[in-house]
Write an enzyme that holds these catalytic residues in place. Structure first.
Site, short mmCIF file in Angstrom:
data_model
loop_
_atom_site.label_atom_id
_atom_site.label_comp_id
_atom_site.label_asym_id
_atom_site.label_seq_id
_atom_site.Cartn_x
_atom_site.Cartn_y
_atom_site.Cartn_z
N LEU A 1 -1.10 46.48 -54.34
CA LEU A 1 -1.20 47.70 -53.55
C LEU A 1 -0.51 48.87 -54.26
CD1 LEU A 1 -0.58 46.29 -49.97
CD2 LEU A 1 -2.75 47.00 -50.98
N HIS A 2 0.64 48.60 -54.87
CA HIS A 2 1.35 49.63 -55.64
C HIS A 2 0.49 50.09 -56.82
CE1 HIS A 2 4.49 51.83 -57.67
NE2 HIS A 2 4.35 51.05 -58.74
N ALA A 3 -0.15 49.15 -57.50
CA ALA A 3 -1.00 49.49 -58.65
C ALA A 3 -2.16 50.37 -58.21
CB ALA A 3 -1.49 48.22 -59.32
#
Length: 109
Positions: free
Chosen positions: A79-81
């Site tokens: 999700l961060h990526a």
């Protein structure tokens, strides 16, 4: 490019790597523009687009795997990526749009 052996963590890190490189290059491009080195600005913006395209290709590879029936394990890292990728794309779009707006404004004077 993604291979079948890559883990979701490796996919995420590749997306972060390429979008992070693009983000840094966009910042360099903005500085070049502020210094009046417009050819350097264009070159750097082109480099940023290429890095961002790499990140999108990695992401699209994962999307294709999921579309073909292979489940994706969601993680905070993935999700961060994705967030990193999309915020960098927004940064690129805004930078290009603002430069276009400035050039249009100053060409009318």
């Amino acid at each position: 490019m993604q291979t079948n052996e890559q883990t979701i963590e490796q996919v995420a890190f590749m997306m972060i790597l390429h979008s992070g490189n693009a983000r840094s290059t966009i910042r360099e491009a903005i500085e070049a523009y502020k210094e009046g080195t417009f050819e350097e600005f264009e070159r750097l913006l082109s480099d940023a687009r290429a890095q961002l395209q790499e990140a999108h290709q990695v992401h699209f590879g994962q999307v294709q795997k999921e579309a073909s029936g292979e489940p994706t394990t969601l993680s905070l890292l993935l999700l961060h990526a994705e967030d990193h990728l999309m915020s960098t794309q927004t940064m690129l779009d805004l930078t290009a749009g603002l430069i276009e707006l400035m050039e249009h404004k100053f060409s009318k004077k």
